[in-house]
Design a protein around this motif. Structure first.
Motif, PDB file in Angstrom:
ATOM      1  N   VAL A 205       0.880  -1.106  -0.021  1.00 34.80           N
ATOM      2  CA  VAL A 205      -0.229  -0.048  -0.403  1.00 34.80           C
ATOM      3  C   VAL A 205       0.714   1.363  -0.191  1.00 34.80           C
ATOM      4  O   VAL A 205       0.912   2.144  -0.726  1.00 34.80           O
ATOM      5  CB  VAL A 205      -1.269  -0.290   1.318  1.00 34.80           C
ATOM      6  CG1 VAL A 205      -1.433   1.050   1.380  1.00 34.80           C
ATOM      7  CG2 VAL A 205      -1.673  -1.195   1.377  1.00 34.80           C
TER       8      VAL A 205
ATOM      9  N   TRP B 223       2.381   1.958  -3.104  1.00 42.97           N
ATOM     10  CA  TRP B 223       1.764   1.734  -4.336  1.00 42.97           C
ATOM     11  C   TRP B 223       2.412   3.521  -5.472  1.00 42.97           C
ATOM     12  O   TRP B 223       2.050   3.321  -6.729  1.00 42.97           O
ATOM     13  CB  TRP B 223       0.513   1.906  -3.790  1.00 42.97           C
ATOM     14  CG  TRP B 223      -0.856   2.135  -5.570  1.00 42.97           C
ATOM     15  CD1 TRP B 223      -1.484   2.793  -5.634  1.00 42.97           C
ATOM     16  CD2 TRP B 223      -1.440   0.886  -6.266  1.00 42.97           C
ATOM     17  NE1 TRP B 223      -2.031   2.665  -6.752  1.00 42.97           N
ATOM     18  CE2 TRP B 223      -2.485   1.485  -6.820  1.00 42.97           C
ATOM     19  CE3 TRP B 223      -0.918  -0.335  -6.253  1.00 42.97           C
ATOM     20  CZ2 TRP B 223      -3.300   0.610  -7.383  1.00 42.97           C
ATOM     21  CZ3 TRP B 223      -1.958  -0.817  -6.999  1.00 42.97           C
ATOM     22  CH2 TRP B 223      -2.687  -0.211  -8.482  1.00 42.97           C
TER      23      TRP B 223
ATOM     24  N   LEU C 166      -4.852  -0.916   3.720  1.00 51.43           N
ATOM     25  CA  LEU C 166      -5.373   0.575   2.544  1.00 51.43           C
ATOM     26  C   LEU C 166      -6.725   1.030   3.132  1.00 51.43           C
ATOM     27  O   LEU C 166      -6.140   1.764   4.005  1.00 51.43           O
ATOM     28  CB  LEU C 166      -6.348  -0.431   1.724  1.00 51.43           C
ATOM     29  CG  LEU C 166      -6.889   0.773   0.205  1.00 51.43           C
ATOM     30  CD1 LEU C 166      -5.524   2.028  -0.337  1.00 51.43           C
ATOM     31  CD2 LEU C 166      -7.481   0.671  -1.235  1.00 51.43           C
TER      32      LEU C 166
ATOM     33  N   PRO D  86      -6.168   6.525   4.761  1.00 56.04           N
ATOM     34  CA  PRO D  86      -7.095   6.918   4.111  1.00 56.04           C
ATOM     35  C   PRO D  86      -6.758   8.142   2.561  1.00 56.04           C
ATOM     36  O   PRO D  86      -7.558   8.458   2.117  1.00 56.04           O
ATOM     37  CB  PRO D  86      -7.810   7.921   4.776  1.00 56.04           C
ATOM     38  CG  PRO D  86      -6.606   8.232   6.086  1.00 56.04           C
ATOM     39  CD  PRO D  86      -5.827   6.878   5.702  1.00 56.04           C
ATOM     40  N   ARG D  87      -5.342   8.355   2.717  1.00 57.97           N
ATOM     41  CA  ARG D  87      -5.049  10.071   1.593  1.00 57.97           C
ATOM     42  C   ARG D  87      -3.815   9.730   1.019  1.00 57.97           C
ATOM     43  O   ARG D  87      -2.793  10.299   0.532  1.00 57.97           O
ATOM     44  CB  ARG D  87      -5.133  11.584   2.594  1.00 57.97           C
ATOM     45  CG  ARG D  87      -5.890  11.412   3.355  1.00 57.97           C
ATOM     46  CD  ARG D  87      -5.600  12.586   3.990  1.00 57.97           C
ATOM     47  NE  ARG D  87      -5.839  13.755   3.677  1.00 57.97           N
ATOM     48  CZ  ARG D  87      -5.960  14.807   3.349  1.00 57.97           C
ATOM     49  NH1 ARG D  87      -6.263  15.528   4.714  1.00 57.97           N
ATOM     50  NH2 ARG D  87      -6.129  16.285   2.473  1.00 57.97           N
ATOM     51  N   LEU D  88      -3.991   8.334   0.268  1.00 58.70           N
ATOM     52  CA  LEU D  88      -3.423   8.025  -0.668  1.00 58.70           C
ATOM     53  C   LEU D  88      -3.846   8.182  -1.948  1.00 58.70           C
ATOM     54  O   LEU D  88      -4.257   8.111  -2.663  1.00 58.70           O
ATOM     55  CB  LEU D  88      -3.351   6.017  -0.317  1.00 58.70           C
ATOM     56  CG  LEU D  88      -1.875   5.501  -1.808  1.00 58.70           C
ATOM     57  CD1 LEU D  88      -0.915   4.774  -0.031  1.00 58.70           C
ATOM     58  CD2 LEU D  88      -2.448   3.647  -1.541  1.00 58.70           C
ATOM     59  N   THR D  89      -2.781   8.585  -2.608  1.00 59.04           N
ATOM     60  CA  THR D  89      -2.519   8.576  -4.138  1.00 59.04           C
ATOM     61  C   THR D  89      -2.813   7.599  -4.844  1.00 59.04           C
ATOM     62  O   THR D  89      -2.278   6.618  -4.277  1.00 59.04           O
ATOM     63  CB  THR D  89      -0.817   9.291  -4.761  1.00 59.04           C
ATOM     64  OG1 THR D  89      -0.872  10.255  -3.819  1.00 59.04           O
ATOM     65  CG2 THR D  89      -0.826   9.710  -6.250  1.00 59.04           C
TER      66      THR D  89
ATOM     67  N   ARG E 128      -5.524   5.550  -4.587  1.00 58.52           N
ATOM     68  CA  ARG E 128      -5.890   4.868  -3.708  1.00 58.52           C
ATOM     69  C   ARG E 128      -7.331   3.757  -4.578  1.00 58.52           C
ATOM     70  O   ARG E 128      -7.600   2.909  -4.376  1.00 58.52           O
ATOM     71  CB  ARG E 128      -7.090   5.769  -2.741  1.00 58.52           C
ATOM     72  CG  ARG E 128      -7.603   4.833  -1.629  1.00 58.52           C
ATOM     73  CD  ARG E 128      -8.328   5.686  -0.858  1.00 58.52           C
ATOM     74  NE  ARG E 128      -8.643   5.250   0.473  1.00 58.52           N
ATOM     75  CZ  ARG E 128      -8.827   4.461   1.392  1.00 58.52           C
ATOM     76  NH1 ARG E 128      -7.891   4.222   1.995  1.00 58.52           N
ATOM     77  NH2 ARG E 128      -9.304   3.835   2.012  1.00 58.52           N
TER      78      ARG E 128
ATOM     79  N   ARG F 111      -8.015   0.119  -5.132  1.00 53.29           N
ATOM     80  CA  ARG F 111      -9.402  -0.514  -4.165  1.00 53.29           C
ATOM     81  C   ARG F 111      -9.979  -0.831  -5.239  1.00 53.29           C
ATOM     82  O   ARG F 111     -10.596  -2.751  -5.149  1.00 53.29           O
ATOM     83  CB  ARG F 111      -9.885   0.468  -3.803  1.00 53.29           C
ATOM     84  CG  ARG F 111     -11.696   0.529  -2.944  1.00 53.29           C
ATOM     85  CD  ARG F 111     -11.010  -0.916  -2.063  1.00 53.29           C
ATOM     86  NE  ARG F 111     -12.213  -1.740  -1.764  1.00 53.29           N
ATOM     87  CZ  ARG F 111     -12.835  -2.288  -0.695  1.00 53.29           C
ATOM     88  NH1 ARG F 111     -12.370  -1.120   0.194  1.00 53.29           N
ATOM     89  NH2 ARG F 111     -13.804  -2.899  -0.407  1.00 53.29           N
TER      90      ARG F 111
END
Length: 175
Positions: free
Chosen positions: A11, A14, A44, A48-51, A53, A57
């Motif tokens: 994660v 990513w 994941l 919560p603020r993953l580029t 995302r 998902r």
């Protein structure tokens, strides 16, 4: 030194990977059973603020549904869903004698297995022979195997969809 679980490492990495390489890495670790889509979803949720995302998902949803290759994901998203398509069991496990076989997409009521052959599949006669023997073994228990090539699936998805619907309609048990 801090140590992180593989799920969280994937994660965290990513957004650092080139976009084209991201899905392949995640697909490979899931196929190699180093982790599961469910564990990756949990990791994941911790970020919560993953580029990227939404893309991750979406990939994890496809893997959780049983897709195991980029071609299967593409087929799932563009060909084998919608009106006239059953809820295929993906990577369905079938025992024939002492052998266990995993089917790409199995329509159980119709007893049809849809196999998606990747661009590099069946490049040599030995691989093709293995598939022919497998298909014949499945026929002994009443399962029809239908194979679509990478090229055909990508260049003519509407025709593949139409043929699949016709095959399934013809195989449905009559009342």
């Amino acid at each position: 030194m801090p140590v992180t679980r593989l799920d969280r490492t994937l994660v965290d990495c990513w957004p650092l990977l080139p976009a084209v390489d991201r899905p392949g890495l995640v697909i490979r670790v899931v196929n190699d059973r180093l982790t599961t889509p469910q564990r990756l979803v949990a990791a994941l949720a911790e970020v919560p603020r993953l580029t990227g995302r939404a893309a991750m998902r979406g990939l994890l949803d496809r893997l959780a549904a049983g897709c195991r290759s980029p071609l299967e994901i593409w087929g799932h998203d563009h060909v084998f869903i919608g009106p006239g398509m059953p809820a295929f069991a993906r990577q369905a496990r079938v025992r024939v004698g002492a052998r266990t076989i995993y089917l790409d997409m199995f329509a159980e009521t119709e007893r049809v297995d849809i196999e998606l052959d990747g661009a590099t599949s069946h490049g040599n006669p030995a691989e093709r022979e293995i598939d022919l023997r497998r298909d014949a073994l499945l026929a002994t228990v009443g399962i029809l195997v239908v194979r679509f090539s990478h090229r055909r699936l990508l260049t003519d998805p509407a025709q593949v969809r139409q043929e699949t619907r016709a095959i399934l309609a013809n195989r449905r048990p009559r009342p």
